[in-house]
Motif scaffolding. Structure first.
Motif, PDB file in Angstrom:
ATOM      1  N   ARG A 195       0.776  -1.235   0.106  1.00 44.73           N
ATOM      2  CA  ARG A 195       0.031  -0.107   0.015  1.00 44.73           C
ATOM      3  C   ARG A 195       0.882   1.302   0.014  1.00 44.73           C
ATOM      4  NH1 ARG A 195      -2.571  -3.200   3.963  1.00 44.73           N
ATOM      5  NH2 ARG A 195      -1.969  -1.686   5.711  1.00 44.73           N
ATOM      6  N   VAL A 196       2.006   1.334   0.869  1.00 47.97           N
ATOM      7  CA  VAL A 196       2.941   2.529   0.649  1.00 47.97           C
ATOM      8  C   VAL A 196       3.509   2.546  -0.488  1.00 47.97           C
ATOM      9  CG1 VAL A 196       4.756   3.456   2.209  1.00 47.97           C
ATOM     10  CG2 VAL A 196       3.216   2.349   3.501  1.00 47.97           C
ATOM     11  N   ILE A 197       3.961   1.667  -1.199  1.00 48.87           N
ATOM     12  CA  ILE A 197       4.596   1.684  -2.529  1.00 48.87           C
ATOM     13  C   ILE A 197       3.638   2.276  -3.383  1.00 48.87           C
ATOM     14  CG2 ILE A 197       5.453   0.310  -4.374  1.00 48.87           C
ATOM     15  CD1 ILE A 197       6.788  -1.414  -2.162  1.00 48.87           C
ATOM     16  N   LYS A 198       2.528   1.757  -3.559  1.00 49.88           N
ATOM     17  CA  LYS A 198       1.218   2.209  -4.314  1.00 49.88           C
ATOM     18  C   LYS A 198       1.262   3.808  -4.181  1.00 49.88           C
ATOM     19  CE  LYS A 198      -1.353  -2.067  -4.822  1.00 49.88           C
ATOM     20  NZ  LYS A 198      -2.426  -2.659  -4.738  1.00 49.88           N
ATOM     21  N   GLY A 199       1.152   4.182  -3.003  1.00 49.28           N
ATOM     22  CA  GLY A 199       0.787   5.675  -2.529  1.00 49.28           C
ATOM     23  C   GLY A 199       2.129   6.375  -3.304  1.00 49.28           C
ATOM     24  N   ALA A 200       3.282   5.954  -2.784  1.00 48.34           N
ATOM     25  CA  ALA A 200       4.484   6.681  -3.280  1.00 48.34           C
ATOM     26  C   ALA A 200       4.506   6.795  -4.752  1.00 48.34           C
ATOM     27  CB  ALA A 200       5.737   5.889  -2.894  1.00 48.34           C
ATOM     28  N   LEU A 201       3.981   5.851  -5.380  1.00 44.76           N
ATOM     29  CA  LEU A 201       3.984   5.769  -6.887  1.00 44.76           C
ATOM     30  C   LEU A 201       2.872   6.765  -7.375  1.00 44.76           C
ATOM     31  CD1 LEU A 201       4.509   2.084  -7.785  1.00 44.76           C
ATOM     32  CD2 LEU A 201       6.155   4.034  -8.304  1.00 44.76           C
ATOM     33  N   VAL A 202       2.098   6.857  -6.684  1.00 43.58           N
ATOM     34  CA  VAL A 202       1.030   7.812  -7.038  1.00 43.58           C
ATOM     35  C   VAL A 202       1.457   9.325  -7.030  1.00 43.58           C
ATOM     36  CG1 VAL A 202      -1.437   8.509  -6.551  1.00 43.58           C
ATOM     37  CG2 VAL A 202      -1.066   6.120  -6.870  1.00 43.58           C
ATOM     38  N   GLU A 203       2.013   9.453  -5.757  1.00 46.12           N
ATOM     39  CA  GLU A 203       2.363  10.735  -5.378  1.00 46.12           C
ATOM     40  C   GLU A 203       3.317  11.292  -6.259  1.00 46.12           C
ATOM     41  OE1 GLU A 203       4.160  12.679  -1.381  1.00 46.12           O
ATOM     42  OE2 GLU A 203       2.511  11.269  -1.066  1.00 46.12           O
ATOM     43  N   ALA A 204       4.431  10.440  -6.690  1.00 50.58           N
ATOM     44  CA  ALA A 204       5.390  10.743  -7.510  1.00 50.58           C
ATOM     45  C   ALA A 204       4.933  11.259  -8.894  1.00 50.58           C
ATOM     46  CB  ALA A 204       6.432   9.591  -7.671  1.00 50.58           C
ATOM     47  N   GLU A 205       3.956  10.630  -9.397  1.00 47.65           N
ATOM     48  CA  GLU A 205       3.312  10.853 -10.414  1.00 47.65           C
ATOM     49  C   GLU A 205       4.252  10.740 -11.717  1.00 47.65           C
ATOM     50  OE1 GLU A 205       1.989  15.194 -10.298  1.00 47.65           O
ATOM     51  OE2 GLU A 205       0.122  14.443  -9.271  1.00 47.65           O
ATOM     52  N   GLU A 206       5.001   9.658 -11.663  1.00 45.33           N
ATOM     53  CA  GLU A 206       6.079   9.304 -12.535  1.00 45.33           C
ATOM     54  C   GLU A 206       5.713   7.803 -13.088  1.00 45.33           C
ATOM     55  OE1 GLU A 206       8.791  10.636 -13.695  1.00 45.33           O
ATOM     56  OE2 GLU A 206       8.809  12.484 -12.661  1.00 45.33           O
ATOM     57  N   PRO A 207       5.940   7.743 -14.391  1.00 44.07           N
ATOM     58  CA  PRO A 207       6.058   6.111 -14.673  1.00 44.07           C
ATOM     59  C   PRO A 207       6.841   5.288 -14.162  1.00 44.07           C
ATOM     60  CG  PRO A 207       6.932   7.579 -16.436  1.00 44.07           C
ATOM     61  CD  PRO A 207       6.482   8.419 -15.228  1.00 44.07           C
ATOM     62  N   LEU A 208       6.520   3.923 -13.899  1.00 43.43           N
ATOM     63  CA  LEU A 208       7.323   3.008 -13.246  1.00 43.43           C
ATOM     64  C   LEU A 208       8.612   2.972 -13.974  1.00 43.43           C
ATOM     65  CD1 LEU A 208       7.337   0.956 -10.877  1.00 43.43           C
ATOM     66  CD2 LEU A 208       6.525  -0.893 -12.310  1.00 43.43           C
ATOM     67  N   HIS A 209       8.784   2.961 -15.284  1.00 40.84           N
ATOM     68  CA  HIS A 209      10.179   2.971 -15.895  1.00 40.84           C
ATOM     69  C   HIS A 209      11.139   3.807 -15.456  1.00 40.84           C
ATOM     70  CE1 HIS A 209       7.947   5.203 -18.969  1.00 40.84           C
ATOM     71  NE2 HIS A 209       8.979   5.808 -18.996  1.00 40.84           N
ATOM     72  N   ASN A 210      10.665   4.984 -14.909  1.00 39.55           N
ATOM     73  CA  ASN A 210      11.607   6.287 -14.388  1.00 39.55           C
ATOM     74  C   ASN A 210      12.048   5.821 -12.946  1.00 39.55           C
ATOM     75  OD1 ASN A 210      11.311   7.507 -16.500  1.00 39.55           O
ATOM     76  ND2 ASN A 210       9.836   8.946 -16.067  1.00 39.55           N
ATOM     77  N   VAL A 211      11.473   4.685 -12.178  1.00 40.33           N
ATOM     78  CA  VAL A 211      11.866   4.493 -10.864  1.00 40.33           C
ATOM     79  C   VAL A 211      13.378   3.601 -11.104  1.00 40.33           C
ATOM     80  CG1 VAL A 211      11.390   3.411  -8.689  1.00 40.33           C
ATOM     81  CG2 VAL A 211       9.303   4.588  -9.987  1.00 40.33           C
ATOM     82  N   ARG A 212      14.172   4.146 -10.377  1.00 37.01           N
ATOM     83  CA  ARG A 212      15.678   3.607 -10.683  1.00 37.01           C
ATOM     84  C   ARG A 212      15.856   2.593  -9.307  1.00 37.01           C
ATOM     85  NH1 ARG A 212      15.036   3.682 -15.111  1.00 37.01           N
ATOM     86  NH2 ARG A 212      15.512   5.315 -16.382  1.00 37.01           N
ATOM     87  N   GLY A 213      15.234   2.818  -8.076  1.00 42.21           N
ATOM     88  CA  GLY A 213      15.498   1.957  -7.021  1.00 42.21           C
ATOM     89  C   GLY A 213      14.550   2.483  -5.719  1.00 42.21           C
ATOM     90  N   VAL A 214      14.546   1.821  -5.161  1.00 40.48           N
ATOM     91  CA  VAL A 214      13.675   2.001  -3.763  1.00 40.48           C
ATOM     92  C   VAL A 214      14.169   1.525  -2.415  1.00 40.48           C
ATOM     93  CG1 VAL A 214      11.209   1.259  -2.900  1.00 40.48           C
ATOM     94  CG2 VAL A 214      11.577   1.369  -5.283  1.00 40.48           C
ATOM     95  N   LEU A 215      13.848   2.399  -1.565  1.00 39.67           N
ATOM     96  CA  LEU A 215      14.520   2.622  -0.178  1.00 39.67           C
ATOM     97  C   LEU A 215      13.295   2.275   0.508  1.00 39.67           C
ATOM     98  CD1 LEU A 215      16.481   2.373   2.126  1.00 39.67           C
ATOM     99  CD2 LEU A 215      16.388   4.885   2.176  1.00 39.67           C
ATOM    100  N   ILE A 216      13.409   1.037   1.513  1.00 43.29           N
ATOM    101  CA  ILE A 216      12.170   0.837   2.150  1.00 43.29           C
ATOM    102  C   ILE A 216      12.574   0.860   3.844  1.00 43.29           C
ATOM    103  CG2 ILE A 216      10.293  -0.896   2.939  1.00 43.29           C
ATOM    104  CD1 ILE A 216      10.362  -1.983   0.148  1.00 43.29           C
ATOM    105  N   ILE A 217      12.082   1.654   4.588  1.00 45.72           N
ATOM    106  CA  ILE A 217      12.146   1.744   6.238  1.00 45.72           C
ATOM    107  C   ILE A 217      11.019   0.715   6.768  1.00 45.72           C
ATOM    108  CG2 ILE A 217      12.659   2.819   8.168  1.00 45.72           C
ATOM    109  CD1 ILE A 217      14.859   3.333   5.810  1.00 45.72           C
ATOM    110  N   PHE A 218      11.173  -0.300   7.225  1.00 48.04           N
ATOM    111  CA  PHE A 218      10.405  -1.222   7.643  1.00 48.04           C
ATOM    112  C   PHE A 218      10.605  -1.612   9.357  1.00 48.04           C
ATOM    113  CE2 PHE A 218       7.884  -4.891   8.568  1.00 48.04           C
ATOM    114  CZ  PHE A 218       7.253  -5.528   7.296  1.00 48.04           C
ATOM    115  N   CYS A 219       9.612  -1.095  10.220  1.00 50.52           N
ATOM    116  CA  CYS A 219      10.036  -1.268  11.494  1.00 50.52           C
ATOM    117  C   CYS A 219      10.162  -2.552  11.908  1.00 50.52           C
ATOM    118  CB  CYS A 219       8.728  -0.796  12.276  1.00 50.52           C
ATOM    119  SG  CYS A 219       8.832  -1.318  14.057  1.00 50.52           S
ATOM    120  N   ALA A 220      11.380  -2.608  12.788  1.00 53.00           N
ATOM    121  CA  ALA A 220      11.528  -3.883  13.281  1.00 53.00           C
ATOM    122  C   ALA A 220      10.638  -4.678  14.213  1.00 53.00           C
ATOM    123  CB  ALA A 220      12.949  -3.999  14.026  1.00 53.00           C
TER     124      ALA A 220
END
Length: 181
Positions: free
Chosen positions: A98-123
């Motif tokens: 859900r958070v990835i989907k939200g970030a992609l919508v907010e970025a308003e960029e096509p997926l092919h422009n995403v070069r990498g992703v950093l996820i911070i996940f609570c331990a």
């Protein structure tokens, strides 16, 4: 101490917390570390709203102390209203997608422009769903196929609320997209 809740509703915080979670938690005793038990029953403070949607600073209870106060992993101010949040294993399992989907919508960029992703996940969340982490990884790969991902599992997360305030919270998952374009 700002990481200690002594009272809720003028009663020992630990008693109120146990009453709120009677159906969800085992019987707690003073001195119990409740990190695992409280993952799906965190406390929170209201920080604002976006339209009709409220947003909260999540506070992970750590220990039911001998005096029935609750130590926490995030600051709580004196006289601050405390809320009880509820979650479950499925909500944690699906949150990264859900958070990835939200970030992609907010970025308003096509997926092919995403070069990498950093996820911070609570331990703390990780410990609660550790036996299903492969399911989470598969979900990430379905949302962002063939994109390099770095994931950190942290205790205590920092973030910025929509009003621009930067705070320390708990039980959070966040995503940063690295975009070329």
């Amino acid at each position: 101490d700002q990481r200690l809740i002594k009272e809720i509703e003028h009663q020992p915080a630990g008693l109120v917390y146990q009453r709120w979670n009677r159906q969800r938690l085992p019987e707690l005793s003073p001195g119990d570390v409740i990190l695992e038990e409280s993952t799906y029953s965190p406390l929170a403070t209201l920080r604002g709203s976006l339209g009709s949607l409220s947003y909260f600073q999540v506070i992970h209870p750590r220990e039911l102390r001998e005096d029935l106060s609750i130590s926490t992993f995030a600051h709580v101010d004196l006289n601050q209203m405390i809320y009880q949040l509820r979650g479950d294993e499925e909500s944690v399992i699906g949150r990264t997608r859900r958070v990835i989907k939200g970030a992609l919508v907010e970025a308003e960029e096509p997926l092919h422009n995403v070069r990498g992703v950093l996820i911070i996940f609570c331990a703390g969340c990780f410990l609660a769903v550790e036996d299903r982490i492969e399911e989470i990884r598969r979900g990430v790969n379905e949302e962002i196929p063939n994109i390099p991902v770095l994931c950190q599992f942290t205790f205590g997360e920092q973030g910025v609320f929509p009003d621009g305030e930067c705070v320390h919270g708990n039980l959070m998952i966040s995503v940063i997209l690295f975009i070329d374009g």
